[in-house]
Write a protein that holds these residues in place. Structure first.
Motif, PDB file in Angstrom:
ATOM      1  N   LEU A  27       3.657   0.700  -0.038  1.00 20.77           N
ATOM      2  CA  LEU A  27       2.284   0.857   0.443  1.00 20.77           C
ATOM      3  C   LEU A  27       1.821   2.306   0.363  1.00 20.77           C
ATOM      4  O   LEU A  27       0.649   2.575   0.088  1.00 20.77           O
ATOM      5  CB  LEU A  27       2.169   0.344   1.876  1.00 20.77           C
ATOM      6  CG  LEU A  27       2.279  -1.178   2.036  1.00 20.77           C
ATOM      7  CD1 LEU A  27       2.292  -1.557   3.508  1.00 20.77           C
ATOM      8  CD2 LEU A  27       1.155  -1.881   1.312  1.00 20.77           C
ATOM      9  N   ARG A  28       2.720   3.225   0.576  1.00 23.05           N
ATOM     10  CA  ARG A  28       2.365   4.646   0.433  1.00 23.05           C
ATOM     11  C   ARG A  28       2.103   4.984  -1.027  1.00 23.05           C
ATOM     12  O   ARG A  28       1.208   5.766  -1.343  1.00 23.05           O
ATOM     13  CB  ARG A  28       3.495   5.518   0.989  1.00 23.05           C
ATOM     14  CG  ARG A  28       3.107   6.956   1.146  1.00 23.05           C
ATOM     15  CD  ARG A  28       4.153   7.696   1.965  1.00 23.05           C
ATOM     16  NE  ARG A  28       3.806   9.076   2.057  1.00 23.05           N
ATOM     17  CZ  ARG A  28       4.458  10.051   1.442  1.00 23.05           C
ATOM     18  NH1 ARG A  28       5.524   9.787   0.739  1.00 23.05           N
ATOM     19  NH2 ARG A  28       4.067  11.297   1.565  1.00 23.05           N
ATOM     20  N   GLY A  29       2.863   4.364  -1.928  1.00 27.37           N
ATOM     21  CA  GLY A  29       2.639   4.576  -3.357  1.00 27.37           C
ATOM     22  C   GLY A  29       1.296   4.040  -3.819  1.00 27.37           C
ATOM     23  O   GLY A  29       0.660   4.600  -4.712  1.00 27.37           O
ATOM     24  N   PHE A  30       0.853   2.932  -3.222  1.00 24.97           N
ATOM     25  CA  PHE A  30      -0.456   2.365  -3.561  1.00 24.97           C
ATOM     26  C   PHE A  30      -1.598   3.127  -2.903  1.00 24.97           C
ATOM     27  O   PHE A  30      -2.762   2.850  -3.171  1.00 24.97           O
ATOM     28  CB  PHE A  30      -0.538   0.896  -3.151  1.00 24.97           C
ATOM     29  CG  PHE A  30       0.213  -0.037  -4.057  1.00 24.97           C
ATOM     30  CD1 PHE A  30       0.200   0.134  -5.433  1.00 24.97           C
ATOM     31  CD2 PHE A  30       0.923  -1.097  -3.536  1.00 24.97           C
ATOM     32  CE1 PHE A  30       0.889  -0.725  -6.256  1.00 24.97           C
ATOM     33  CE2 PHE A  30       1.609  -1.968  -4.360  1.00 24.97           C
ATOM     34  CZ  PHE A  30       1.592  -1.775  -5.733  1.00 24.97           C
ATOM     35  N   GLY A  31      -1.293   4.073  -2.041  1.00 23.18           N
ATOM     36  CA  GLY A  31      -2.322   4.879  -1.394  1.00 23.18           C
ATOM     37  C   GLY A  31      -2.845   4.274  -0.107  1.00 23.18           C
ATOM     38  O   GLY A  31      -3.857   4.723   0.413  1.00 23.18           O
ATOM     39  N   ILE A  32      -2.190   3.243   0.406  1.00 23.36           N
ATOM     40  CA  ILE A  32      -2.662   2.585   1.623  1.00 23.36           C
ATOM     41  C   ILE A  32      -2.164   3.326   2.866  1.00 23.36           C
ATOM     42  O   ILE A  32      -2.902   3.510   3.830  1.00 23.36           O
ATOM     43  CB  ILE A  32      -2.209   1.110   1.648  1.00 23.36           C
ATOM     44  CG1 ILE A  32      -2.862   0.374   0.478  1.00 23.36           C
ATOM     45  CG2 ILE A  32      -2.556   0.442   2.963  1.00 23.36           C
ATOM     46  CD1 ILE A  32      -2.347  -1.023   0.247  1.00 23.36           C
ATOM     47  N   LEU A  33      -0.920   3.756   2.861  1.00 25.37           N
ATOM     48  CA  LEU A  33      -0.347   4.471   4.005  1.00 25.37           C
ATOM     49  C   LEU A  33      -0.110   5.939   3.666  1.00 25.37           C
ATOM     50  O   LEU A  33       0.967   6.472   3.856  1.00 25.37           O
ATOM     51  CB  LEU A  33       0.978   3.816   4.429  1.00 25.37           C
ATOM     52  CG  LEU A  33       0.899   2.401   4.982  1.00 25.37           C
ATOM     53  CD1 LEU A  33       2.276   1.857   5.287  1.00 25.37           C
ATOM     54  CD2 LEU A  33       0.043   2.362   6.229  1.00 25.37           C
ATOM     55  N   THR A  34      -1.140   6.596   3.193  1.00 27.04           N
ATOM     56  CA  THR A  34      -0.978   7.989   2.766  1.00 27.04           C
ATOM     57  C   THR A  34      -0.804   8.947   3.938  1.00 27.04           C
ATOM     58  O   THR A  34      -0.326  10.065   3.752  1.00 27.04           O
ATOM     59  CB  THR A  34      -2.189   8.439   1.946  1.00 27.04           C
ATOM     60  OG1 THR A  34      -3.367   8.229   2.710  1.00 27.04           O
ATOM     61  CG2 THR A  34      -2.269   7.661   0.648  1.00 27.04           C
ATOM     62  N   PHE A  35      -1.169   8.524   5.146  1.00 30.22           N
ATOM     63  CA  PHE A  35      -1.067   9.409   6.303  1.00 30.22           C
ATOM     64  C   PHE A  35       0.368   9.546   6.808  1.00 30.22           C
ATOM     65  O   PHE A  35       0.658  10.456   7.577  1.00 30.22           O
ATOM     66  CB  PHE A  35      -1.967   8.910   7.442  1.00 30.22           C
ATOM     67  CG  PHE A  35      -1.618   7.530   7.921  1.00 30.22           C
ATOM     68  CD1 PHE A  35      -0.702   7.350   8.931  1.00 30.22           C
ATOM     69  CD2 PHE A  35      -2.230   6.422   7.358  1.00 30.22           C
ATOM     70  CE1 PHE A  35      -0.382   6.081   9.378  1.00 30.22           C
ATOM     71  CE2 PHE A  35      -1.925   5.149   7.792  1.00 30.22           C
ATOM     72  CZ  PHE A  35      -0.998   4.975   8.803  1.00 30.22           C
ATOM     73  N   LEU A  36       1.266   8.656   6.379  1.00 33.47           N
ATOM     74  CA  LEU A  36       2.662   8.748   6.807  1.00 33.47           C
ATOM     75  C   LEU A  36       3.407   9.783   5.971  1.00 33.47           C
ATOM     76  O   LEU A  36       3.343   9.746   4.745  1.00 33.47           O
ATOM     77  CB  LEU A  36       3.364   7.398   6.663  1.00 33.47           C
ATOM     78  CG  LEU A  36       3.023   6.341   7.697  1.00 33.47           C
ATOM     79  CD1 LEU A  36       3.705   5.036   7.358  1.00 33.47           C
ATOM     80  CD2 LEU A  36       3.451   6.794   9.075  1.00 33.47           C
TER      81      LEU A  36
END
Length: 64
Positions: A27-36
């Motif tokens: 999800l971070r790679g897809f840009g959804i959880l970029t705040f983590l």
């Protein structure tokens, strides 16, 4: 707690931590959880590794 129940719990913990780490990473790679921060992913992976090691040690060395 019996040996097999403890081992099952540790194996389930390993799966949960590894699954969450992979999900957060994707999800971070897809840009959804970029705040983590990336450290959160590493902590989850290290927790999964620790659970796997504890499960192995409990199964092979700690005889109840």
């Amino acid at each position: 707690m019996s040996s097999s129940k403890l081992n099952r719990t540790l194996n389930q913990g390993f799966g949960v931590f590894l699954g969450i780490a992979i999900a957060v990473w994707v999800l971070r790679g897809f840009g959804i959880l970029t705040f983590l921060p990336g450290g959160v992913i590493w902590l989850l992976v290290l927790a999964a590794i620790a659970m796997a090691i504890l499960s192995y040690v409990q199964k092979t060395w700690w005889r109840y």
